[in-house]
Motif scaffolding. Structure first.
Motif, PDB file in Angstrom:
ATOM      1  N   TYR A 285       0.798  -1.231   0.000  1.00 51.82           N
ATOM      2  CA  TYR A 285       0.000   0.000   0.000  1.00 51.82           C
ATOM      3  C   TYR A 285       0.834   1.285   0.000  1.00 51.82           C
ATOM      4  O   TYR A 285       0.719   2.113  -0.912  1.00 51.82           O
ATOM      5  CB  TYR A 285      -0.958   0.008   1.191  1.00 51.82           C
ATOM      6  N   ALA A 286       1.644   1.489   1.049  1.00 55.37           N
ATOM      7  CA  ALA A 286       2.332   2.771   1.192  1.00 55.37           C
ATOM      8  C   ALA A 286       3.265   3.042   0.016  1.00 55.37           C
ATOM      9  O   ALA A 286       3.282   4.146  -0.541  1.00 55.37           O
ATOM     10  CB  ALA A 286       3.112   2.801   2.508  1.00 55.37           C
ATOM     11  N   THR A 318      -8.124   0.970  -7.486  1.00 53.39           N
ATOM     12  CA  THR A 318      -9.466   1.140  -6.917  1.00 53.39           C
ATOM     13  C   THR A 318      -9.509   0.804  -5.434  1.00 53.39           C
ATOM     14  O   THR A 318     -10.560   0.937  -4.807  1.00 53.39           O
ATOM     15  CB  THR A 318     -10.502   0.269  -7.655  1.00 53.39           C
ATOM     16  N   THR A 319      -8.388   0.359  -4.861  1.00 57.96           N
ATOM     17  CA  THR A 319      -8.369  -0.058  -3.455  1.00 57.96           C
ATOM     18  C   THR A 319      -7.680   0.946  -2.543  1.00 57.96           C
ATOM     19  O   THR A 319      -7.558   0.692  -1.345  1.00 57.96           O
ATOM     20  CB  THR A 319      -7.657  -1.419  -3.307  1.00 57.96           C
ATOM     21  N   LEU A 320      -7.229   2.069  -3.065  1.00 55.69           N
ATOM     22  CA  LEU A 320      -6.425   3.010  -2.273  1.00 55.69           C
ATOM     23  C   LEU A 320      -7.325   3.910  -1.433  1.00 55.69           C
ATOM     24  O   LEU A 320      -7.499   5.092  -1.713  1.00 55.69           O
ATOM     25  CB  LEU A 320      -5.528   3.839  -3.187  1.00 55.69           C
ATOM     26  N   ALA A 321      -7.888   3.349  -0.373  1.00 56.45           N
ATOM     27  CA  ALA A 321      -8.852   4.087   0.449  1.00 56.45           C
ATOM     28  C   ALA A 321      -8.444   4.149   1.912  1.00 56.45           C
ATOM     29  O   ALA A 321      -9.289   4.356   2.780  1.00 56.45           O
ATOM     30  CB  ALA A 321     -10.238   3.450   0.316  1.00 56.45           C
ATOM     31  N   ARG A 322      -7.155   3.982   2.200  1.00 54.14           N
ATOM     32  CA  ARG A 322      -6.698   4.100   3.585  1.00 54.14           C
ATOM     33  C   ARG A 322      -6.946   5.532   4.055  1.00 54.14           C
ATOM     34  O   ARG A 322      -6.518   6.494   3.395  1.00 54.14           O
ATOM     35  CB  ARG A 322      -5.213   3.744   3.670  1.00 54.14           C
ATOM     36  N   PRO A 323      -7.625   5.718   5.204  1.00 56.59           N
ATOM     37  CA  PRO A 323      -8.015   7.075   5.629  1.00 56.59           C
ATOM     38  C   PRO A 323      -6.855   8.061   5.706  1.00 56.59           C
ATOM     39  O   PRO A 323      -7.021   9.243   5.412  1.00 56.59           O
ATOM     40  CB  PRO A 323      -8.634   6.835   7.013  1.00 56.59           C
ATOM     41  N   MET A 325      -4.072   7.888   3.917  1.00 57.92           N
ATOM     42  CA  MET A 325      -3.254   7.852   2.705  1.00 57.92           C
ATOM     43  C   MET A 325      -4.130   7.476   1.509  1.00 57.92           C
ATOM     44  O   MET A 325      -3.949   6.444   0.878  1.00 57.92           O
ATOM     45  CB  MET A 325      -2.128   6.826   2.877  1.00 57.92           C
ATOM     46  N   ARG A 326      -5.074   8.335   1.196  1.00 56.69           N
ATOM     47  CA  ARG A 326      -6.029   8.020   0.140  1.00 56.69           C
ATOM     48  C   ARG A 326      -5.463   8.326  -1.241  1.00 56.69           C
ATOM     49  O   ARG A 326      -4.717   9.283  -1.428  1.00 56.69           O
ATOM     50  CB  ARG A 326      -7.318   8.826   0.323  1.00 56.69           C
TER      51      ARG A 326
END
Length: 477
Positions: A285-286, A318-323, A325-326
């Motif tokens: 993710y990061a 489409t999954t990059l929804a970390r509060p 790190m959007r």
């Protein structure tokens, strides 16, 4: 209503429902949020908007996702209900968008009831002995909607906005441990499977795999991958196997929570969660988010950097929804040359149709004429919202000579206000760009005089006039 008022977020009924689910009094919740009970009472009665600070406190104090209070999510549900109300069965019943929002706020569980009842109705109507001409389309490969496990899993994924934090964290930890980037990751995964779990990974000739691309032999503890899988596909399949070996408990716990009954839907959900883990392991993710922002979401460059295919990268976006790190809230859709939809994902509010294909005026369909070439387009939906889309053809795997190679088209898009962050929009005057007027699909689109219309809208009455021939084959009122 002023624009300033419209931008304010009123979440009274949702906040009250959360408080009751927690079993809190107004005084106790107000104390947890650091506000007065009287102020909380005003918020719950929609006499005060909720502030960003209170949303952050809600998320921290009660471990809830602040996205559940999003107005965008309400708009997506409104669009779903409007699609249901457009059915001829309900013709003559006028329900305004304001009333629909009231229902969503006051009785969200009833919205689920309406959805399930309508899906059951359509499923019964789709049977051969009860086929309905209103929704049946004999000229399309995709027949009337029938509820099945695939649709159930799609609904679960959409409700989660295609983001699963537990899996993200587990995959990120493992990626740091492996510390092997890009195309080299396959060899690290293969070694990990062998050393930690006694699973051997082999690339197998096509004649031994027959019609399979991946096959796991539990007794021999051997993972076989077809030679027709490209490097990114081989890495993904090895990561998929490792998901069950090292994150099996997380996958099982999530599957049980999201789909308690042991059904085909739950089994498909386990597969989907393992696929999610595989993508998150290939594109942690990061690191992936940082690269995406720095590269203007250039899919090809991201693919080269992380050893992933165009489709894998597009799906991951489409999954990059970390509060904390959007990424850009993308939607993704995959269709074949006949217009059948095989993938729908969204971290935003794009109003996908659940009961049909897509609009032929969207350039995602034009990509089949220019394989491998990226096409961009600004589109406008009937509600006036504007979107920016990127489309290109993709393929699943290699095929021997003489065997048809399955090709698909991917459409990846975002709201026009976010398009300036994409490399594909550089040099374009987005504010002045002419938008292509498209619909959700022909059955739900009420645009008149469309030369591409394949069917009249189910919400209107067909107008038959033998003295007139318009650019559209169907007239309606």
């Amino acid at each position: 209503m002023s624009q300033d008022y419209a931008r304010k977020l009123f979440v009274g009924p949702k906040l009250k429902r959360l408080r009751r689910e927690l079993g809190f009094t107004q005084a106790r919740m107000a104390d947890e949020l650091g506000v007065s009970a009287s102020y909380l009472n005003l918020i719950e009665r929609n006499q005060r908007p909720v502030t960003a600070q209170i949303l952050i406190r809600l998320a921290n104090a009660f471990d809830v996702d602040a996205r559940q209070f999003s107005a965008d999510d309400d708009e997506r549900v409104v669009a779903e209900l409007e699609e249901i109300l457009a059915d001829p069965l309900l013709k003559g019943i006028e329900v305004g968008r304001g009333e629909l929002r009231d229902v969503i706020d006051a009785a969200p569980a009833m919205v689920d009831v309406v959805r399930r009842l309508y899906e059951a109705h359509v499923a019964l109507r789709g049977r051969p002995e009860a086929a309905s001409p209103a929704l049946a389309d004999t000229d399309r490969a995709e027949g009337a909607y029938v509820e099945n496990p695939v649709d159930r899993v799609r609904a679960v994924v959409q409700d989660a906005r295609n983001h699963f934090p537990e899996i993200e964290e587990a995959a990120e930890r493992l990626a740091l441990e492996l510390a092997t980037p890009g195309h080299e990751l396959f060899y690290a995964l293969r070694q990990r499977l062998k050393d930690r779990h006694g699973i051997r990974v082999s690339i197998v000739p096509d004649e031994l795999m027959r019609h399979d691309l991946r096959r796991y032999d539990r007794h021999r503890r051997q993972l076989r991958i077809s030679e027709f899988m490209e490097p990114s596909g081989r890495t993904f399949q090895a990561a998929y196997q490792l998901a069950f070996a090292e994150a099996g408990e997380i996958i099982e716990r999530l599957a049980n929570a999201l789909e308690p009954e042991m059904t085909d839907a739950r089994r498909l959900l386990r597969i989907m969660l393992a696929n999610y883990f595989a993508a998150a392991l290939m594109m942690p993710y990061a690191r992936f988010h940082e690269a995406a922002e720095a590269l203007g979401y250039d899919i090809d460059v991201l693919g080269a950097r992380f050893g992933a295919s165009f489709e894998q990268v597009a799906h991951r976006l489409t999954t990059l929804a970390r509060p904390t790190m959007r990424g850009v809230p993308f939607f993704l859709l995959r269709v074949d040359s006949a217009g059948n939809v095989s993938k729908r994902f969204s971290s935003g509010r794009f109003p996908f149709s659940r009961f049909g294909g897509t609009c032929p005026l969207w350039t995602v369909h034009a990509t089949f004429k220019t394989p491998g070439q990226i096409l961009t387009q600004v589109v406008e939906l009937p509600d006036g919202s504007r979107w920016f889309s990127v489309a290109r053809t993709v393929r699943r795997a290699l095929s021997p000579y003489g065997v048809p190679s399955p090709h698909f088209a991917l459409g990846l898009g975002c709201e026009l206000k976010d398009a300036h962050r994409l490399t594909y929009a550089r040099g374009l005057d987005l504010a002045a760009s002419e938008a292509a007027p498209i619909g959700i699909n022909c059955r739900l689109c009420e645009r008149a005089f469309c030369p591409q219309r394949a069917a009249p809208p189910i919400s209107k009455s067909l107008l038959v006039d033998e003295t007139v021939r318009s650019v559209s084959p169907f007239a309606f009122v």
